[in-house]
Write an enzyme that holds these catalytic residues in place. Structure first.
Site, PDB file in Angstrom:
ATOM      1  N   ARG A  52      78.551  50.530  22.783  1.00  0.00           N
ATOM      2  CA  ARG A  52      79.914  49.971  22.824  1.00  0.00           C
ATOM      3  C   ARG A  52      80.166  48.929  21.751  1.00  0.00           C
ATOM      4  O   ARG A  52      81.246  48.354  21.676  1.00  0.00           O
ATOM      5  CB  ARG A  52      80.165  49.361  24.218  1.00  0.00           C
ATOM      6  CG  ARG A  52      80.065  50.369  25.344  1.00  0.00           C
ATOM      7  CD  ARG A  52      79.951  49.679  26.679  1.00  0.00           C
ATOM      8  NE  ARG A  52      78.705  48.923  26.799  1.00  0.00           N
ATOM      9  CZ  ARG A  52      78.356  48.215  27.872  1.00  0.00           C
ATOM     10  NH1 ARG A  52      79.169  48.155  28.914  1.00  0.00           N
ATOM     11  NH2 ARG A  52      77.209  47.568  27.914  1.00  0.00           N
TER      12      ARG A  52
ATOM     13  N   HIS B 143      76.534  40.372  22.241  1.00  0.00           N
ATOM     14  CA  HIS B 143      77.719  40.727  23.039  1.00  0.00           C
ATOM     15  C   HIS B 143      77.508  40.310  24.481  1.00  0.00           C
ATOM     16  O   HIS B 143      76.378  40.295  24.978  1.00  0.00           O
ATOM     17  CB  HIS B 143      78.025  42.224  22.938  1.00  0.00           C
ATOM     18  CG  HIS B 143      77.003  43.116  23.567  1.00  0.00           C
ATOM     19  ND1 HIS B 143      77.170  43.727  24.792  1.00  0.00           N
ATOM     20  CD2 HIS B 143      75.752  43.494  23.166  1.00  0.00           C
ATOM     21  CE1 HIS B 143      76.098  44.449  25.093  1.00  0.00           C
ATOM     22  NE2 HIS B 143      75.224  44.328  24.120  1.00  0.00           N
TER      23      HIS B 143
ATOM     24  N   ASP C 256      73.586  48.725  21.698  1.00  0.00           N
ATOM     25  CA  ASP C 256      74.577  49.154  22.695  1.00  0.00           C
ATOM     26  C   ASP C 256      75.680  50.010  22.042  1.00  0.00           C
ATOM     27  O   ASP C 256      76.287  49.597  21.051  1.00  0.00           O
ATOM     28  CB  ASP C 256      75.194  47.900  23.347  1.00  0.00           C
ATOM     29  CG  ASP C 256      75.990  48.233  24.590  1.00  0.00           C
ATOM     30  OD1 ASP C 256      76.911  49.073  24.498  1.00  0.00           O
ATOM     31  OD2 ASP C 256      75.697  47.662  25.661  1.00  0.00           O
TER      32      ASP C 256
ATOM     33  N   CYS D  99      75.293  42.131  27.872  1.00  0.00           N
ATOM     34  CA  CYS D  99      74.178  42.841  27.230  1.00  0.00           C
ATOM     35  C   CYS D  99      73.094  43.203  28.250  1.00  0.00           C
ATOM     36  O   CYS D  99      72.542  42.324  28.920  1.00  0.00           O
ATOM     37  CB  CYS D  99      73.589  41.971  26.113  1.00  0.00           C
ATOM     38  SG  CYS D  99      72.252  42.796  25.219  1.00  0.00           S
TER      39      CYS D  99
ATOM     40  N   CYS E  31      73.350  44.544  18.488  1.00  0.00           N
ATOM     41  CA  CYS E  31      72.687  45.247  19.592  1.00  0.00           C
ATOM     42  C   CYS E  31      72.896  46.757  19.429  1.00  0.00           C
ATOM     43  O   CYS E  31      73.914  47.209  18.892  1.00  0.00           O
ATOM     44  CB  CYS E  31      73.266  44.791  20.927  1.00  0.00           C
ATOM     45  SG  CYS E  31      72.424  45.528  22.358  1.00  0.00           S
TER      46      CYS E  31
HETATM   47 CO    CO Z   1      73.204  44.657  24.263  1.00  0.00          CO
END
Ligand code: CO
Length: 208
Positions: free
Chosen positions: A46, A98, A44, A101, A42
């Site tokens: 993080r 994750h 993302d 999400c 992803c």
């Molecule tokens: Co995500």
């Protein structure tokens, strides 16, 4: 004056630190890229691939998009898979989702977010394909369940690409893994859907 100067300062500090440990590190790396892993994760912020699996530059080839989706006709993702498998000859493709999400959460709701809603249709398809199983999941578990189920569906999509199918047909060693990352403790979990042959893929995908 250069904007974001502190990021350039960070960069110098980072490069110096690596060179202190291995003076030839960047020279060696500039000559050869030979990663064993392709990471599909992803976007993302993080969930940074290299950091999570503690690998240095040069050790993992990376593709990231919102909610780690592998779409059958996404030339961007397919090109990454092809290059990784056929040129770099990676031995492992890791699809890593994750928990928590935002893309998955948005797909579970019906709010409008603009263009991205079209991308998230793919997650809504995952829901539709698994509606029966999802109906048996406790309400407060559905979000985590969908984060996991999306990874498993994307593993199937990777396996069904002509690239991976041909690699297996040619007898190449190649495994596709489905993992999930827990933001709250920084740990990875294997979703036990590893596929290493066309036969295993057909079983996973329920295709005979
Ligand atoms: Co995500």
């Amino acid at each position: 004056m250069k904007k974001l100067k502190f990021l350039f300062d960070n960069n110098v500090e980072w490069a110096e630190k690596i060179k202190k440990e291995d003076p030839d590190f960047f020279i060696k790396l500039s000559k050869l890229q030979a990663p064993e892993y392709l990471w599909i994760g992803c976007s993302d912020s993080r969930v940074p691939a290299n950091e999570i699996i503690n690998l240095a530059p040069g050790e993992v080839f990376v593709h990231r998009n919102i909610a780690n989706v592998v779409v059958h006709t996404d030339l961007n993702c397919l090109s990454v898979i092809q290059y990784a498998v056929e040129v770099l000859k990676v031995k492992h493709i890791i699809v890593c989702g994750h928990y928590g999400c935002g893309g998955i959460k948005a797909a579970m709701e019906n709010n409008e977010h603009g263009l991205i809603d079209n991308w998230l249709r793919h997650i809504k398809d995952v829901i539709r394909f698994n509606l029966n199983d999802m109906s048996k999941v406790e309400e407060n578990e559905k979000f985590n369940w969908l984060c996991e189920t999306n990874v498993k569906e994307q593993v199937k999509n990777v396996c069904n690409t002509t690239i991976v199918q041909n690699a297996w047909k040619n007898g190449n060693e190649l495994s596709v893994h489905g993992w999930i990352y827990e933001l709250k403790n920084g740990q990875l979990k294997d979703l036990n859907c590893c596929v290493s042959s066309a036969k295993e893929a057909a079983e996973l995908c329920d295709i005979t």
